[in-house]
Scaffold this motif. Structure first.
Motif, mmCIF file in Angstrom:
data_model
loop_
_atom_site.group_PDB
_atom_site.id
_atom_site.type_symbol
_atom_site.label_atom_id
_atom_site.label_comp_id
_atom_site.label_asym_id
_atom_site.label_seq_id
_atom_site.Cartn_x
_atom_site.Cartn_y
_atom_site.Cartn_z
ATOM 1 N N VAL A 72 0.809 -1.215 0.000
ATOM 2 C CA VAL A 72 0.000 0.000 0.000
ATOM 3 C C VAL A 72 0.841 1.264 0.000
ATOM 4 N N ASN A 73 2.128 1.154 0.279
ATOM 5 C CA ASN A 73 2.968 2.340 0.394
ATOM 6 C C ASN A 73 3.714 2.679 -0.886
ATOM 7 N N GLU A 74 3.483 1.926 -1.948
ATOM 8 C CA GLU A 74 4.120 2.232 -3.219
ATOM 9 C C GLU A 74 3.350 3.338 -3.938
ATOM 10 N N GLY A 75 4.048 4.086 -4.774
ATOM 11 C CA GLY A 75 3.378 5.101 -5.562
ATOM 12 C C GLY A 75 2.525 4.470 -6.659
ATOM 13 N N VAL A 76 1.580 5.239 -7.165
ATOM 14 C CA VAL A 76 0.650 4.691 -8.157
ATOM 15 C C VAL A 76 1.088 4.983 -9.589
ATOM 16 N N ASP A 77 2.199 5.680 -9.776
ATOM 17 C CA ASP A 77 2.613 6.076 -11.124
ATOM 18 C C ASP A 77 2.786 4.884 -12.057
ATOM 19 N N ASP A 78 3.342 3.799 -11.541
ATOM 20 C CA ASP A 78 3.563 2.623 -12.380
ATOM 21 C C ASP A 78 2.239 1.981 -12.795
ATOM 22 N N VAL A 79 1.249 2.034 -11.908
ATOM 23 C CA VAL A 79 -0.067 1.494 -12.252
ATOM 24 C C VAL A 79 -0.710 2.342 -13.341
ATOM 25 N N VAL A 80 -0.638 3.643 -13.192
ATOM 26 C CA VAL A 80 -1.179 4.566 -14.190
ATOM 27 C C VAL A 80 -0.527 4.318 -15.547
ATOM 28 N N SER A 81 0.787 4.150 -15.545
ATOM 29 C CA SER A 81 1.521 3.890 -16.778
ATOM 30 C C SER A 81 1.115 2.556 -17.393
ATOM 31 N N ALA A 82 0.920 1.543 -16.548
ATOM 32 C CA ALA A 82 0.529 0.221 -17.044
ATOM 33 C C ALA A 82 -0.842 0.265 -17.709
ATOM 34 N N ILE A 83 -1.768 0.987 -17.106
ATOM 35 C CA ILE A 83 -3.108 1.116 -17.694
ATOM 36 C C ILE A 83 -3.017 1.793 -19.054
ATOM 37 N N SER A 84 -2.248 2.873 -19.124
ATOM 38 C CA SER A 84 -2.091 3.612 -20.374
ATOM 39 C C SER A 84 -1.508 2.729 -21.469
ATOM 40 N N LYS A 85 -0.530 1.914 -21.121
ATOM 41 C CA LYS A 85 0.109 1.040 -22.104
ATOM 42 C C LYS A 85 -0.867 -0.010 -22.625
ATOM 43 N N VAL A 86 -1.685 -0.563 -21.732
ATOM 44 C CA VAL A 86 -2.649 -1.588 -22.144
ATOM 45 C C VAL A 86 -3.700 -0.987 -23.062
ATOM 46 N N VAL A 87 -4.210 0.195 -22.700
ATOM 47 C CA VAL A 87 -5.213 0.854 -23.540
ATOM 48 C C VAL A 87 -4.618 1.215 -24.893
ATOM 49 N N LEU A 88 -3.390 1.738 -24.886
ATOM 50 C CA LEU A 88 -2.735 2.129 -26.124
ATOM 51 C C LEU A 88 -2.492 0.924 -27.032
ATOM 52 N N ALA A 89 -2.156 -0.223 -26.419
ATOM 53 C CA ALA A 89 -1.875 -1.429 -27.201
ATOM 54 C C ALA A 89 -3.096 -1.909 -27.969
ATOM 55 N N SER A 90 -4.287 -1.555 -27.484
ATOM 56 C CA SER A 90 -5.517 -1.954 -28.169
ATOM 57 C C SER A 90 -6.247 -0.727 -28.691
ATOM 58 N N SER A 91 -5.478 0.274 -29.129
ATOM 59 C CA SER A 91 -6.058 1.569 -29.509
ATOM 60 C C SER A 91 -7.053 1.463 -30.646
ATOM 61 N N GLY A 92 -6.996 0.388 -31.413
ATOM 62 C CA GLY A 92 -7.965 0.239 -32.501
ATOM 63 C C GLY A 92 -9.341 -0.157 -32.011
ATOM 64 N N GLU A 93 -9.436 -0.565 -30.732
ATOM 65 C CA GLU A 93 -10.708 -1.039 -30.197
ATOM 66 C C GLU A 93 -11.220 -0.206 -29.035
ATOM 67 N N VAL A 94 -10.482 0.829 -28.640
ATOM 68 C CA VAL A 94 -10.874 1.580 -27.452
ATOM 69 C C VAL A 94 -12.056 2.487 -27.738
ATOM 70 N N ASP A 95 -12.761 2.807 -26.656
ATOM 71 C CA ASP A 95 -13.894 3.724 -26.722
ATOM 72 C C ASP A 95 -13.382 5.121 -26.415
ATOM 73 N N GLU A 96 -13.526 6.048 -27.369
ATOM 74 C CA GLU A 96 -13.053 7.415 -27.165
ATOM 75 C C GLU A 96 -14.196 8.414 -27.051
ATOM 76 N N GLN A 97 -15.431 7.941 -27.008
ATOM 77 C CA GLN A 97 -16.564 8.833 -26.888
ATOM 78 C C GLN A 97 -16.877 9.079 -25.423
ATOM 79 N N VAL A 98 -17.067 10.323 -25.083
ATOM 80 C CA VAL A 98 -17.313 10.690 -23.697
ATOM 81 C C VAL A 98 -18.725 10.297 -23.295
ATOM 82 N N ASN A 99 -18.840 9.638 -22.159
ATOM 83 C CA ASN A 99 -20.130 9.325 -21.567
ATOM 84 C C ASN A 99 -20.516 10.494 -20.658
ATOM 85 N N ASN A 100 -21.546 11.208 -21.044
ATOM 86 C CA ASN A 100 -21.930 12.416 -20.296
ATOM 87 C C ASN A 100 -22.300 12.128 -18.851
#
Length: 226
Positions: free
Chosen positions: A190-218
């Motif tokens: 619990v005492n580790e920073g979250v930056d690596d998690v944030v980066s991991a999420i970004s990499k996974v989403v980017l890796a499937s960028s052809g299938e991601v949802d980019e429309q904002v849900n109001n």
């Protein structure tokens, strides 16, 4: 599959009998389609487990239904007064830090380690008390055997303690699953920073960028994360 059923039934015209027979025939294909979908999963996907759970709204959720979005998973219980609040704070910081596109393609999943006390109603109340939006958050109540199985797959260990509060000692872990249910990253402690998690999420989403949802849900876009 549901879109296909609608299109085929519509194409049968106005003959009620013909439409009914066609609908029943296509419905029988749903288990086959589900099995086919699971057969396409990677060998190390946790979604091969196919266990059934209840969410905070008492809806039945098959674990394989979670595929398609990045899942950020932690095991907690609502009566926890020690590490769970810190885990939740870390998860909220992760939610606050990821981009809008990543938010649309990510779900935060809290699995209860105490399904006996953490009924769906209790999970619902916990989410409301903590201000967790159902746009991006889900809590699950499962059979003890299924909780044990899923926790083992993700390397989470836990043990009931012999005290008056019936606390549960458990691993303080945050796991990032990709859309196919493979472990992409784990934050241990619990005492580790979250930056690596944030980066991991970004990499996974980017890796499937052809299938991601980019429309904002109001319904979700205007929410603030404290």
């Amino acid at each position: 599959m549901s879109r296909l059923i609608g299109q085929v039934v519509k194409s049968r015209g106005n003959n009620p009998w013909c439409r009914k027979v066609t609908f029943i025939f296509l419905i029988t294909l749903l288990p086959v389609a589900s099995a086919w979908s699971q057969s396409k999963l990677p060998d190390d996907s946790v979604y091969h487990v196919a266990s059934n759970w209840l969410d905070q709204n008492s809806r039945t959720i098959n674990i394989s239904d979670l595929q398609g979005k990045v899942q950020v998973i932690s095991f907690v219980y609502t009566y926890c007064e020690h590490s769970c609040p810190v885990i939740l704070a870390n998860l909220r910081q992760i939610e606050k830090s990821i981009s809008n596109v990543d938010k649309l393609n990510t779900q935060f999943l809290l699995v209860s380690l105490d399904p006996g006390r953490d009924s769906p109603q209790q999970l619902k109340q916990y989410m409301q008390d903590k201000g967790l939006s159902e746009c991006r958050w889900m809590m699950l109540n499962g059979n003890p055997e299924d909780v044990l199985e899923l926790s083992a797959l993700l390397g989470v260990r836990y043990k009931p303690m012999n005290n008056d509060k019936k606390d549960i000692a458990h691993s303080n872990m945050i796991t990032v699953l990709n859309q196919q249910g493979e472990i992409s990253y784990q934050m241990k402690g619990v005492n580790e920073g979250v930056d690596d998690v944030v980066s991991a999420i970004s990499k996974v989403v980017l890796a499937s960028s052809g299938e991601v949802d980019e429309q904002v849900n109001n319904d979700c876009s205007e929410e603030s994360v404290d």
